[in-house]
Design a protein around this motif. Structure first.
Motif, mmCIF file in Angstrom:
data_model
loop_
_atom_site.group_PDB
_atom_site.id
_atom_site.type_symbol
_atom_site.label_atom_id
_atom_site.label_comp_id
_atom_site.label_asym_id
_atom_site.label_seq_id
_atom_site.Cartn_x
_atom_site.Cartn_y
_atom_site.Cartn_z
ATOM 1 N N LEU A 66 0.820 -1.201 0.000
ATOM 2 C CA LEU A 66 0.000 0.000 0.000
ATOM 3 C C LEU A 66 0.856 1.254 0.000
ATOM 4 O O LEU A 66 1.846 1.337 0.718
ATOM 5 N N ARG A 67 0.455 2.231 -0.806
ATOM 6 C CA ARG A 67 1.176 3.490 -0.916
ATOM 7 C C ARG A 67 0.183 4.643 -0.852
ATOM 8 O O ARG A 67 -0.956 4.525 -1.297
ATOM 9 N N LEU A 68 0.630 5.768 -0.326
ATOM 10 C CA LEU A 68 -0.171 6.981 -0.280
ATOM 11 C C LEU A 68 0.340 7.942 -1.346
ATOM 12 O O LEU A 68 1.496 8.351 -1.314
ATOM 13 N N LEU A 69 -0.522 8.279 -2.300
ATOM 14 C CA LEU A 69 -0.167 9.206 -3.363
ATOM 15 C C LEU A 69 -0.848 10.538 -3.103
ATOM 16 O O LEU A 69 -1.968 10.578 -2.610
ATOM 17 N N GLN A 70 -0.163 11.613 -3.436
ATOM 18 C CA GLN A 70 -0.725 12.958 -3.294
ATOM 19 C C GLN A 70 -0.575 13.672 -4.624
ATOM 20 O O GLN A 70 0.512 14.082 -5.006
ATOM 21 N N LEU A 71 -1.689 13.789 -5.344
ATOM 22 C CA LEU A 71 -1.689 14.420 -6.655
ATOM 23 C C LEU A 71 -2.152 15.856 -6.489
ATOM 24 O O LEU A 71 -3.323 16.100 -6.233
ATOM 25 N N ASP A 72 -1.232 16.775 -6.593
ATOM 26 C CA ASP A 72 -1.571 18.194 -6.500
ATOM 27 C C ASP A 72 -0.970 18.962 -7.684
ATOM 28 O O ASP A 72 -0.680 20.128 -7.596
ATOM 29 N N ASP A 73 -0.832 18.259 -8.786
ATOM 30 C CA ASP A 73 -0.286 18.824 -10.015
ATOM 31 C C ASP A 73 -1.429 19.457 -10.801
ATOM 32 O O ASP A 73 -2.379 18.774 -11.175
ATOM 33 N N PRO A 74 -1.379 20.771 -11.074
ATOM 34 C CA PRO A 74 -2.481 21.423 -11.776
ATOM 35 C C PRO A 74 -2.656 20.946 -13.217
ATOM 36 O O PRO A 74 -3.680 21.226 -13.833
ATOM 37 N N ASP A 75 -1.693 20.215 -13.756
ATOM 38 C CA ASP A 75 -1.801 19.726 -15.131
ATOM 39 C C ASP A 75 -2.431 18.339 -15.230
ATOM 40 O O ASP A 75 -2.599 17.819 -16.329
ATOM 41 N N LEU A 76 -2.772 17.735 -14.090
ATOM 42 C CA LEU A 76 -3.422 16.426 -14.107
ATOM 43 C C LEU A 76 -4.935 16.603 -14.125
ATOM 44 O O LEU A 76 -5.481 17.475 -13.460
ATOM 45 N N ASN A 77 -5.615 15.744 -14.846
ATOM 46 C CA ASN A 77 -7.069 15.707 -14.871
ATOM 47 C C ASN A 77 -7.481 14.466 -14.079
ATOM 48 O O ASN A 77 -7.255 13.348 -14.532
ATOM 49 N N VAL A 78 -8.051 14.654 -12.892
ATOM 50 C CA VAL A 78 -8.463 13.543 -12.046
ATOM 51 C C VAL A 78 -9.985 13.548 -11.957
ATOM 52 O O VAL A 78 -10.582 14.568 -11.619
ATOM 53 N N SER A 79 -10.602 12.413 -12.288
ATOM 54 C CA SER A 79 -12.061 12.280 -12.230
ATOM 55 C C SER A 79 -12.421 11.131 -11.300
ATOM 56 O O SER A 79 -11.823 10.055 -11.382
ATOM 57 N N LEU A 80 -13.391 11.372 -10.432
ATOM 58 C CA LEU A 80 -13.910 10.334 -9.549
ATOM 59 C C LEU A 80 -15.360 10.085 -9.955
ATOM 60 O O LEU A 80 -16.150 11.027 -10.050
ATOM 61 N N MET A 81 -15.703 8.830 -10.197
ATOM 62 C CA MET A 81 -17.067 8.502 -10.610
ATOM 63 C C MET A 81 -17.583 7.332 -9.786
ATOM 64 O O MET A 81 -16.815 6.447 -9.413
ATOM 65 N N MET A 82 -18.893 7.351 -9.532
ATOM 66 C CA MET A 82 -19.501 6.257 -8.788
ATOM 67 C C MET A 82 -20.851 5.950 -9.397
ATOM 68 O O MET A 82 -21.655 6.847 -9.648
ATOM 69 N N ARG A 83 -21.103 4.710 -9.664
ATOM 70 C CA ARG A 83 -22.379 4.247 -10.197
ATOM 71 C C ARG A 83 -22.692 2.929 -9.530
ATOM 72 O O ARG A 83 -21.900 2.004 -9.602
ATOM 73 N N SER A 84 -23.824 2.878 -8.823
ATOM 74 C CA SER A 84 -24.191 1.711 -8.022
ATOM 75 C C SER A 84 -23.061 1.413 -7.056
ATOM 76 O O SER A 84 -22.688 2.248 -6.273
ATOM 77 N N ARG A 85 -22.450 0.258 -7.175
ATOM 78 C CA ARG A 85 -21.349 -0.117 -6.276
ATOM 79 C C ARG A 85 -19.990 0.001 -6.955
ATOM 80 O O ARG A 85 -18.976 -0.391 -6.405
ATOM 81 N N LEU A 86 -19.960 0.525 -8.152
ATOM 82 C CA LEU A 86 -18.714 0.665 -8.898
ATOM 83 C C LEU A 86 -18.131 2.056 -8.694
ATOM 84 O O LEU A 86 -18.783 3.052 -8.960
ATOM 85 N N CYS A 87 -16.907 2.114 -8.204
ATOM 86 C CA CYS A 87 -16.183 3.381 -8.054
ATOM 87 C C CYS A 87 -15.035 3.359 -9.049
ATOM 88 O O CYS A 87 -14.336 2.353 -9.176
ATOM 89 N N LEU A 88 -14.843 4.458 -9.719
ATOM 90 C CA LEU A 88 -13.818 4.520 -10.744
ATOM 91 C C LEU A 88 -13.030 5.816 -10.605
ATOM 92 O O LEU A 88 -13.604 6.873 -10.379
ATOM 93 N N VAL A 89 -11.716 5.712 -10.719
ATOM 94 C CA VAL A 89 -10.841 6.891 -10.700
ATOM 95 C C VAL A 89 -10.118 6.922 -12.038
ATOM 96 O O VAL A 89 -9.512 5.936 -12.448
ATOM 97 N N LEU A 90 -10.219 8.078 -12.696
ATOM 98 C CA LEU A 90 -9.520 8.286 -13.958
ATOM 99 C C LEU A 90 -8.485 9.383 -13.767
ATOM 100 O O LEU A 90 -8.770 10.408 -13.152
#
Length: 154
Positions: A66-90
């Motif tokens: 297990l690792r802890l990542l910290q994304l605070d780069d303004p050039d990254l596009n991070v999307s969090l989505m949830m539908r029913s029981r499915l969670c997705l990170v893009l």
């Protein structure tokens, strides 16, 4: 107890703790936990910091890397989505797997700021895409390589 020094206040003034005192070494080892709790308004519903959550998950899943990542780069596009029981990170429109927890912080004050923290199972996360290993090396919170990605993108 010694009289309060004029240069230092007693952070425990007016407090009592149940049970026997811990040893001096235990007390010193708990200092980081004390500091992290001072920065949060604590109550019975204390929200765990991601460092605390990481420690808890490492105890629960010792076989995982297990690792802890910290994304605070303004050039990254991070999307969090949830539908029913499915969670997705893009990240930059690419789905990633092996993410056990996320925390998002944002501020609209100038300059606007967005920070996404993720606890990932490195083994599973790295199977998502060939760029996953680079994300871990660049954005691991306790890594000395915490820097912006190169022009090739992530």
């Amino acid at each position: 107890m010694k009289a309060e020094n004029k240069n230092h206040r007693d952070p425990f003034k007016g407090l009592a703790f149940p049970g026997k005192p811990v040893s001096k070494s235990e007390y010193i080892e708990a200092y980081e936990s004390y500091v992290s709790r001072c920065s949060i308004i604590t109550n019975d519903n204390h929200e765990k910091t991601m460092d605390e959550k990481l420690a808890e998950l490492k105890k629960k899943h010792p076989q995982k890397n297990l690792r802890l990542l910290q994304l605070d780069d303004p050039d990254l596009n991070v999307s969090l989505m949830m539908r029913s029981r499915l969670c997705l990170v893009l990240i930059n429109n690419v789905p990633y797997h092996g993410i056990l927890a996320t925390k998002v912080e944002h501020s609209w004050e100038y300059p606007p700021h967005l920070r996404v923290q993720m606890i990932v199972d490195a083994g599973e996360f790295e199977t998502s895409t060939n760029k996953a290993r680079g994300i871990i090396s660049q954005y691991e919170k306790h890594s000395s390589h915490h820097h912006k990605h190169d022009e090739s993108g992530i």
